[in-house]
Design a protein around this motif. Structure first.
Motif, PDB file in Angstrom:
ATOM      1  N   ILE A  81      56.641  59.530  60.741  1.00 34.83           N
ATOM      2  CA  ILE A  81      57.410  60.492  61.514  1.00 34.83           C
ATOM      3  C   ILE A  81      58.499  61.084  60.632  1.00 34.83           C
ATOM      4  O   ILE A  81      59.185  60.364  59.900  1.00 34.83           O
ATOM      5  N   ASP A 112      62.022  63.129  60.534  1.00 39.90           N
ATOM      6  CA  ASP A 112      63.175  63.396  61.399  1.00 39.90           C
ATOM      7  C   ASP A 112      64.397  63.669  60.526  1.00 39.90           C
ATOM      8  O   ASP A 112      65.271  62.813  60.373  1.00 39.90           O
ATOM      9  N   GLU A 155      56.003  58.422  70.678  1.00 39.09           N
ATOM     10  CA  GLU A 155      56.744  59.196  71.661  1.00 39.09           C
ATOM     11  C   GLU A 155      58.190  59.366  71.229  1.00 39.09           C
ATOM     12  O   GLU A 155      58.802  58.441  70.664  1.00 39.09           O
ATOM     13  N   THR A 156      58.750  60.546  71.482  1.00 39.65           N
ATOM     14  CA  THR A 156      60.158  60.798  71.188  1.00 39.65           C
ATOM     15  C   THR A 156      61.034  60.203  72.291  1.00 39.65           C
ATOM     16  O   THR A 156      60.540  59.771  73.343  1.00 39.65           O
ATOM     17  N   ASP A 157      62.330  60.197  72.065  1.00 39.18           N
ATOM     18  CA  ASP A 157      63.270  59.921  73.142  1.00 39.18           C
ATOM     19  C   ASP A 157      63.255  61.090  74.125  1.00 39.18           C
ATOM     20  O   ASP A 157      62.654  62.141  73.855  1.00 39.18           O
ATOM     21  N   GLU A 164      63.575  56.824  66.091  1.00 40.37           N
ATOM     22  CA  GLU A 164      62.371  57.315  66.770  1.00 40.37           C
ATOM     23  C   GLU A 164      61.167  57.346  65.829  1.00 40.37           C
ATOM     24  O   GLU A 164      60.236  58.100  66.028  1.00 40.37           O
ATOM     25  N   TYR A 213      65.516  70.350  71.784  1.00 40.73           N
ATOM     26  CA  TYR A 213      66.330  69.253  71.268  1.00 40.73           C
ATOM     27  C   TYR A 213      67.836  69.488  71.424  1.00 40.73           C
ATOM     28  O   TYR A 213      68.650  68.697  70.949  1.00 40.73           O
ATOM     29  N   MET A 225      61.172  67.764  64.923  1.00 41.10           N
ATOM     30  CA  MET A 225      60.614  66.517  64.394  1.00 41.10           C
ATOM     31  C   MET A 225      59.153  66.768  64.053  1.00 41.10           C
ATOM     32  O   MET A 225      58.540  67.725  64.551  1.00 41.10           O
ATOM     33  N   SER A 228      68.367  63.382  62.005  1.00 41.82           N
ATOM     34  CA  SER A 228      68.867  62.208  62.699  1.00 41.82           C
ATOM     35  C   SER A 228      69.511  61.234  61.729  1.00 41.82           C
ATOM     36  O   SER A 228      68.995  60.994  60.633  1.00 41.82           O
ATOM     37  N   ARG A 237      60.309  65.432  76.692  1.00 45.09           N
ATOM     38  CA  ARG A 237      59.854  64.350  75.825  1.00 45.09           C
ATOM     39  C   ARG A 237      58.477  64.703  75.277  1.00 45.09           C
ATOM     40  O   ARG A 237      57.652  65.278  75.978  1.00 45.09           O
ATOM     41  N   TYR A 254      65.042  64.199  75.835  1.00 43.53           N
ATOM     42  CA  TYR A 254      66.089  65.147  75.476  1.00 43.53           C
ATOM     43  C   TYR A 254      66.419  66.042  76.669  1.00 43.53           C
ATOM     44  O   TYR A 254      65.544  66.346  77.499  1.00 43.53           O
TER      45      TYR A 254
END
Length: 534
Positions: free
Chosen positions: A385, A387, A412-414, A395, A421, A428, A390, A523, A416
């Motif tokens: 992943i 990112d 899976e993302t958090d 994540e 985002y 991402m 961040s 998400r 938002y």
């Protein structure tokens, strides 16, 4: 890969004409009675998830076909119900389980299969469009479009056959063309007589039908498509007194010789067909934009690709492969004769001229077209992943689930508060390393929801798994393969690769998230990514 779904249906909805291939048709006189006791009503929610919106029809196997909505993922679905469930629904449910294991852009997706004893139902992808049967009813297709459809069907079969399974139900009623032009194959099922070879032979039938509007298999009529029965009727091929079918070029003008040969060779039981992946590769070679007039210059078909042999130079003339063995021997004899005459003549000529005769006699071998590459699922050697914005980098776990072959598991993302985002980050991504450079045909990503925006990029180097490494990657991956904005489906397919280039590193970069479904906010879940190429 058995199934009991029937041919196509048409209906009118608010969104226009809808056809669900393999989801039913007008039942004929021989269809079993439909059990309506306890039948569902509009608004009923099955399995606390699938809301039934509209009863479309009952198919020729006596099942109820509904248009529905997945209330969790907020996507349209087709629901096929059978009464009762239990043992009588075993074949249907087994077919759904088998079909769900094969993910391919040219196969209708199967989402769920549930047995409630008194009834059983299968939940499938809903496709707006029409079947090839209905499309060709308006008139035979031009050769370019017929080739594109054959390419899609062969590619779907290659994916099915790679698992060792058989489709068993390839015909114009199970080939669907969506309103956006996507070609999908539906309604897989098999009995003891089906095989991968019969699937490949059926591609010849699909090509023949697309080019002529006639079905060549009178001994194997379309299931549920009996002659003279309303919309299900389909014309048999033109035949001579001995029952031999006329070639497409004899039925209509404008069919190129080698497309005619390919179609007839696939239908000829005396000629061994190629494997489905070799056939898909050959049709992909011919599947180019219509305005390039590919059918005038593409040259011979290369079925020798699966054996490593070079095709006969005489194949360029469009001769049937049943005659290639004899023609090849004649060609070898002619070359030998030319070389012999040249050698005799050289005795009385300047020795400096003897070297000039041999290349001209052997030139056809140098002109042979190289074998077609086999299209297959490429193994992803590395995945992570990306990112870059961040600082917590919390994540990044679970990337390996994206390539485990299981659509029920993924990354899976958090959640938002905003689809983009918010002010937290620009995006991402999922980075893929194919291990070495490959010719890539397509990348398909299965997502958890609809409405995502993504861009597929290619780069020339890998970078460390850190904020700085991710920033360098995003900055340096400049080759854009494709962009899908607010995509209205859960499957994204990118196929804008340059056939003359090879790719190793890919970045699927997401800038907009879909709604999270059962809660507020947004998400993204990436369930599976598949890369096809050679």
């Amino acid at each position: 890969m058995p199934s009991s779904a029937g041919p196509s249906i048409d209906t009118i909805t608010e969104g226009g004409r809808v056809t669900q291939v393999g989801e039913g048709q007008e039942a004929d006189e021989s269809a079993p009675p439909v059990m309506t006791f306890g039948a569902p009503t509009a608004g009923e929610i099955l399995a606390e998830r699938y809301e039934l919106v509209e009863h479309i029809n009952n198919d020729s196997a006596g099942r109820l076909v509904w248009r529905g909505v997945d209330v969790i993922l907020r996507r349209p679905v087709a629901v096929v119900l059978r009464y009762p469930g239990g043992d009588s629904a075993t074949e249907m449910l087994q077919a759904a389980v088998a079909a769900s294991r094969v993910i391919h852009p040219n196969l209708v997706g199967v989402y769920d299969a549930i047995d409630e004893a008194d009834r059983a139902y299968v939940v499938r992808e809903w496709v707006d469009g029409q079947s090839l049967r209905d499309l060709a009813a308006e008139g035979p297709l031009d050769p370019a479009r017929a080739t594109a459809i054959g390419n899609a069907v062969a590619s779907a079969l290659a994916a099915v056959h790679a698992t060792g399974m058989v489709h068993g139900n390839v015909h114009p009623g199970t080939v669907m063309i969506s309103d956006e032009g996507r070609v999908v194959l539906a309604d897989a099922r098999t009995d003891g007589d089906d095989s991968q070879e019969s699937d490949i032979r059926a591609v010849g039938g699909v090509l023949y039908f697309a080019l002529t509007g006639h079905w060549p298999h009178s001994e194997a009529p379309l299931r549920g498509a009996t002659a003279g029965h309303g919309r299900a009727a389909i014309s048999d091929a033109v035949r001579d007194a001995a029952g031999t079918i006329a070639a497409p070029r004899q039925v209509r003008a404008g069919v190129p010789a080698y497309l005619d040969d390919l179609t007839m060779d696939l239908l000829d039981a005396e000629i061994a067909p190629p494997s489905s992946d070799v056939l898909a590769a050959e049709l992909a070679r011919l599947d180019v934009p219509e305005d390039e007039h590919y059918l005038d210059t593409s040259g011979p078909l290369r079925f020798a690709a699966d054996t490593g042999e070079e095709p006969s130079p005489l194949a360029a003339a469009g001769g049937r492969k049943v005659a290639i063995g004899i023609a090849g021997l004649l060609a070898v004899a002619l070359v030998g004769l030319l070389i012999g005459i040249s050698a005799l003549g050289d005795k009385d000529e300047d020795p400096q001229n003897t070297a000039g005769a041999t290349p001209s006699a052997s030139a056809p071998a140098g002109d042979a077209t190289p074998a077609a590459a086999t299209v297959r699922n490429l193994k992803v050697q590395g995945i992570r992943i990306v990112d870059p914005d961040s600082t917590k980098r919390d994540e990044l776990g679970g990337a390996d689930k994206i390539i485990d072959g299981d659509n029920d598991k993924g990354w899976e993302t958090d959640r938002y508060p905003n689809a983009t985002y918010g002010n937290l980050k620009t995006g991402m991504g999922v980075w893929l390393d194919l291990g070495s450079p490959h010719t890539v045909k397509s990348v398909q990503a299965v997502l958890s929801g609809r409405g995502a925006t993504a861009q597929l990029l290619a780069g020339t180097a890998g970078y460390p798994s850190s904020s700085d490494g991710d920033k360098q990657m995003v900055a340096n991956y400049k080759t854009e393969i494709g962009v899908l904005k607010e995509h209205d489906g859960t499957t994204m397919t990118f196929n804008g690769f340059n056939a003359d280039e090879k790719y190793r590193y890919l970045l699927l970069w997401f800038t907009e998230l879909p709604p999270s479904g059962d809660e507020d906010g947004f998400r993204l879940g990436v369930q599976e990514i598949t890369v096809q190429g050679s």
